[in-house]
Design a protein around this motif. Structure first.
Motif, PDB file in Angstrom:
ATOM      1  N   CYS A   1       0.834  -1.202   0.000  1.00 29.64           N
ATOM      2  CA  CYS A   1       0.000   0.000   0.000  1.00 29.64           C
ATOM      3  C   CYS A   1       0.870   1.253   0.000  1.00 29.64           C
ATOM      4  O   CYS A   1       0.616   2.194  -0.758  1.00 29.64           O
ATOM      5  CB  CYS A   1      -0.909   0.030   1.231  1.00 29.64           C
TER       6      CYS A   1
ATOM      7  N   ASN B   1       1.129   3.920  -2.870  1.00 38.11           N
ATOM      8  CA  ASN B   1       0.782   5.320  -2.581  1.00 38.11           C
ATOM      9  C   ASN B   1       1.883   6.261  -3.057  1.00 38.11           C
ATOM     10  O   ASN B   1       1.609   7.313  -3.623  1.00 38.11           O
ATOM     11  CB  ASN B   1       0.587   5.537  -1.076  1.00 38.11           C
ATOM     12  N   ASN B   2       3.146   5.853  -2.768  1.00 40.93           N
ATOM     13  CA  ASN B   2       4.269   6.712  -3.181  1.00 40.93           C
ATOM     14  C   ASN B   2       4.230   7.007  -4.674  1.00 40.93           C
ATOM     15  O   ASN B   2       4.544   8.096  -5.123  1.00 40.93           O
ATOM     16  CB  ASN B   2       5.613   6.044  -2.859  1.00 40.93           C
TER      17      ASN B   2
ATOM     18  N   LEU C   1       1.391   6.378  -6.798  1.00 36.46           N
ATOM     19  CA  LEU C   1       0.098   6.752  -7.390  1.00 36.46           C
ATOM     20  C   LEU C   1      -0.516   8.034  -6.809  1.00 36.46           C
ATOM     21  O   LEU C   1      -1.270   8.713  -7.504  1.00 36.46           O
ATOM     22  CB  LEU C   1      -0.891   5.592  -7.246  1.00 36.46           C
ATOM     23  N   GLU C   2      -0.180   8.341  -5.548  1.00 38.42           N
ATOM     24  CA  GLU C   2      -0.803   9.548  -4.980  1.00 38.42           C
ATOM     25  C   GLU C   2      -0.432  10.822  -5.740  1.00 38.42           C
ATOM     26  O   GLU C   2      -1.311  11.640  -6.029  1.00 38.42           O
ATOM     27  CB  GLU C   2      -0.500   9.664  -3.487  1.00 38.42           C
ATOM     28  N   PRO C   3       0.844  11.013  -6.091  1.00 39.92           N
ATOM     29  CA  PRO C   3       1.160  12.219  -6.885  1.00 39.92           C
ATOM     30  C   PRO C   3       0.390  12.248  -8.206  1.00 39.92           C
ATOM     31  O   PRO C   3      -0.058  13.309  -8.652  1.00 39.92           O
ATOM     32  CB  PRO C   3       2.666  12.107  -7.147  1.00 39.92           C
TER      33      PRO C   3
ATOM     34  N   GLU D   1      -2.555  10.828  -8.736  1.00 44.13           N
ATOM     35  CA  GLU D   1      -3.953  11.065  -8.391  1.00 44.13           C
ATOM     36  C   GLU D   1      -4.209  12.559  -8.201  1.00 44.13           C
ATOM     37  O   GLU D   1      -5.191  13.116  -8.673  1.00 44.13           O
ATOM     38  CB  GLU D   1      -4.284  10.320  -7.089  1.00 44.13           C
ATOM     39  N   GLN D   2      -3.236  13.220  -7.510  1.00 39.45           N
ATOM     40  CA  GLN D   2      -3.440  14.642  -7.222  1.00 39.45           C
ATOM     41  C   GLN D   2      -3.308  15.517  -8.459  1.00 39.45           C
ATOM     42  O   GLN D   2      -4.056  16.446  -8.664  1.00 39.45           O
ATOM     43  CB  GLN D   2      -2.434  15.107  -6.169  1.00 39.45           C
TER      44      GLN D   2
ATOM     45  N   ARG E   1      -7.325  -0.435  -2.676  1.00 42.51           N
ATOM     46  CA  ARG E   1      -7.517   1.004  -2.747  1.00 42.51           C
ATOM     47  C   ARG E   1      -7.874   1.458  -4.149  1.00 42.51           C
ATOM     48  O   ARG E   1      -7.455   0.824  -5.131  1.00 42.51           O
ATOM     49  CB  ARG E   1      -6.222   1.707  -2.311  1.00 42.51           C
TER      50      ARG E   1
ATOM     51  N   TYR F   1      -7.733   4.810  -6.655  1.00 44.38           N
ATOM     52  CA  TYR F   1      -7.130   6.131  -6.825  1.00 44.38           C
ATOM     53  C   TYR F   1      -7.860   6.835  -7.971  1.00 44.38           C
ATOM     54  O   TYR F   1      -7.917   6.284  -9.079  1.00 44.38           O
ATOM     55  CB  TYR F   1      -5.652   6.026  -7.209  1.00 44.38           C
TER      56      TYR F   1
ATOM     57  N   LYS G   1     -10.372  10.731  -9.117  1.00 40.63           N
ATOM     58  CA  LYS G   1     -11.184  11.854  -8.644  1.00 40.63           C
ATOM     59  C   LYS G   1     -12.611  11.390  -8.368  1.00 40.63           C
ATOM     60  O   LYS G   1     -12.974  10.238  -8.617  1.00 40.63           O
ATOM     61  CB  LYS G   1     -11.158  12.959  -9.701  1.00 40.63           C
TER      62      LYS G   1
END
Ligand code: ATP
Length: 659
Positions: free
Chosen positions: A66, A70-71, A73-75, A77-78, A98, A100, A102
């Protein structure tokens, strides 16, 4: 609308007509055939929901996946993922971890029953790209009607497996997009993302491997993110030092493991100030247990990868103390091969010691000062099963009554004024699993003898000023140049301790009674000293050799060696003459000549009590043991540390059976 109807028609046809399924690739078609055989209700088939408890367990187990996902995919996603599509993270069992994307994607996914804490398997939802990819460990894409369940036909799905370095499947990532928006290169994109996650996993895996490279020094690396401190690396050694259960602590909050309490303030200061420090001793409370550590720390900042971490090297103080002891005076350097002696007495001693080394019984070495008790103790240790473990020596005569208890058993923090804050380990703990050499045991204070006896019997002790019982496994070799029998008679040495220590008793005779050894030892020392001083090897003149044999050697081997060293280092002659010896010995030589041999000995040895009584007398020991144990033979055998059968054999041998 027409395309949608078309797609619906095609999907229906595939359900009822096997010919319609011919256009599918082999793996997908086989999966369809199996799904049909499960008799699933394809209009309502849904993934299986996972209970919240089970999901929590899976999340902990797959914390590493996870965090690494996140490391990556989160950037995305944002910043980059637009409203229409999203990414889905699965574990290796098909559990959806999870989503990812909007808000619009999240709503679309929810409408199509794509939710976290659900398990995607062919048996529950029929052919789908996630279980197909996981089952065959391949990248798989299924668009619209090629999916078995009605809920998937509106989308296009591109799945790529995530593998560990060793090739094991660890999870998977899928790109999901409404069917009409899909384009050709989406599977390639998904595979690239999976590779990026694999790289993260590899990097942290490799960092942990690196952290585990040393058995002696542990590595702890923590990361600061949004005011939280998380564990990145916690090596096995740190887990051991902290006394924690062995598992993966990756990305756990540090204060769950080391609470930010006043006791742990010094440690948290290092983390919070994020400064570079070296070799700081710190006391911690971890999991309700006291832990003393030595820490060195350095901050790591990597702007590009948004890394703000601290790397800590942690060693247990216990280990450091052990090393200090081990590498200062406590090294067993001698083996039997270094013990010089051709006399029958010495040969017998070496034979007995070699046999004794193979047992785990305590050994008492008796003999005058300088006869080689210390070197023999080292050789026994090096020849025993404990040779790879510490050999710790303590001279019982060189400490005051109070200090020797601290030296032997260590003390807790604050045990007395002036005590080190973190407490100290005693020789017993340092020698754990190894050998403890108690030199000059005859000089041990009586009250401490009682404590020592208890430790030998219970194999455990309490530190000075402490309550915790420390278990130890130590073999004792004790030595003395005192007449213990006389000491026992005078009430200065405990008889029971004498028997407990002297389960094996070895008497080393003085050099003057090992005539054959004098010249061999002299030659050995001459070669050794000359080599060390870088001089050519010197000879002994005939008269010097004759003088050697007649001299009483009150200081035994030590005196012989010291004398030769004194002469060789102050003379450039290639031969040691008798005159030289006389000059060195001065009055001692004159005295030696002016009286007969026995008088010389008694003169030089007036402070050394006769050892004859110490010579091992088994019959006497057995009689004494029977007396102490009120004729109870089992107890007497136990008292002597002798197996009962051997004890009976000895009774017979010494005619004591009628006692
Ligand atoms: N048989 C031997 N072979 C080689 N060296 C020996 C031998 N015996 C004694 N030595 C040397 O003599 C010196 C004194 O020996 P050691 O310290 O073992 O005597 P000790 O009996 O323990 O004396 P003390 O009772 O004073 O502690 C040491 O330097 C040791 O290396």
């Amino acid at each position: 609308m027409k395309t949608q109807n078309n797609s619906m028609d095609k999907w229906m046809r595939m359900h009822i007509d096997s010919n319609a399924r011919q256009e599918l690739d082999d793996l997908t078609r086989q999966s369809w055939e199996r799904s049909i055989s499960y008799n699933l209700d394809y209009t309502n088939a849904l993934p299986k929901e996972i209970s919240s408890q089970e999901f929590k367990r899976i999340q902990i187990e797959r914390q590493r996946l996870c965090v690494c996902a996140n490391n990556v995919l989160e950037p995305l996603e944002q910043r980059y993922i637009n409203n229409g599509y999203g990414l889905i993270l699965f574990d290796q069992s098909g559990c959806l971890l999870r989503l990812y994307g909007k808000e619009r994607f999240q709503t679309w996914a929810a409408d199509n029953h794509i939710k976290i804490a659900t398990r995607w398997s062919e048996k529950t939802i029929g052919t789908n790209p996630f279980s197909l990819g996981i089952q065959h460990e391949i990248a798989a894409s299924l668009i619209g009607e090629k999916n078995f369940s009605r809920f998937l036909i509106n989308g296009a799905y591109f799945f790529a497996p995530i593998r560990l370095e060793n090739g094991d499947l660890y999870g998977g990532i899928a790109l999901a997009i409404p069917k009409d928006s899909s384009s050709d290169n989406m599977l390639a994109w998904t595979i690239t993302l999976a590779r990026a996650i694999e790289l993260q996993l590899f990097w942290f895996g490799a960092a942990s491997l690196f952290g585990n490279m040393s058995d002696n020094c542990g590595m702890l690396s923590v990361d600061r993110f949004n005011g939280q401190v998380h564990i990145l690396i916690m090596s096995d050694e740190v887990i051991k030092i902290f006394g924690l259960p062995s598992r993966d602590y990756y990305y756990e909050k540090l204060d769950n493991i080391i609470p930010n309490t006043p006791t742990n303030k010094s440690f948290w200061n290092i983390i919070n100030t994020d400064s570079k420090i070296a070799d700081k001793n710190i006391h911690l409370n971890v999991n309700g247990k006291s832990v003393d550590i030595n820490v060195s720390a350095a901050p790591i900042r990597q702007t590009k990868f948004h890394m703000h971490a601290t790397l800590l090297y942690i060693t247990s103080i216990k280990r450091i103390n052990k090393l200090i002891s081990q590498y200062s005076s406590n090294i067993a350097r001698y083996g039997f091969e270094n013990i010089i002696g051709q006399s029958e007495a010495m040969q017998t001693i070496i034979r007995r010691c070699k046999t004794a080394a193979l047992t785990d019984s305590n050994i008492l070495l008796l003999g005058e000062s300088g006869v080689g008790k210390d070197v023999i103790a080292q050789a026994i240790h090096n020849n025993s099963d404990r040779s790879k473990k510490p050999f710790i020596a303590i001279n019982c005569a060189s400490f005051s009554k109070d200090l020797i208890a601290c030296e032997l058993f260590g003390y807790e923090n604050g045990a007395f004024t002036g005590a080190k804050k973190e407490g100290a380990l005693g020789k017993f703990e340092l020698a754990d699993n190894g050998t403890l050499f108690l030199d000059e045991i005859g000089d041990m204070p009586l009250d401490l003898q009682a404590v020592l006896l208890r430790v030998l019997e219970e194999k455990s002790f309490r530190k000075v000023g402490g309550n915790v019982v420390v278990d130890v496994n130590v073999r004792i070799i004790a030595a003395t140049n005192k007449n213990l029998i006389k000491k026992i008679a005078n009430g200065l040495f405990r008889e029971d301790l004498f028997y407990r220590l002297g389960i094996i008793r070895i008497y080393i005779p003085p050099l003057r009674s090992r005539e054959n050894d004098i010249m061999i030892l002299a030659k050995h020392f001459i070669t050794q000293i000359c080599a060390r001083l870088g001089k050519p090897v010197v000879n002994l003149s005939n008269s010097a050799a004759a003088f050697f044999k007649n001299y009483p050697w009150p200081g035994n081997v030590r005196e012989l060696r010291n004398m030769l060293e004194g002469i060789i280092s102050t003379s450039d002659d290639l031969e040691i003459s008798e005159q030289e010896l006389r000059r060195y010995l001065g009055d001692f030589a004159a005295e030696a000549e002016s009286s007969d041999h026995s008088a010389q000995i008694s003169h030089f040895l007036q402070n050394i009590e006769s050892q004859d009584e110490c010579i091992y007398d088994e019959r006497r020991d057995i009689v004494r043991a029977l007396k102490i144990c009120h004729n109870n033979r089992t107890k007497a055998a136990d008292y002597l540390g002798m197996p009962l059968r051997t004890f009976y054999r000895r009774l017979k041998k010494y005619g004591l059976l009628m006692l």
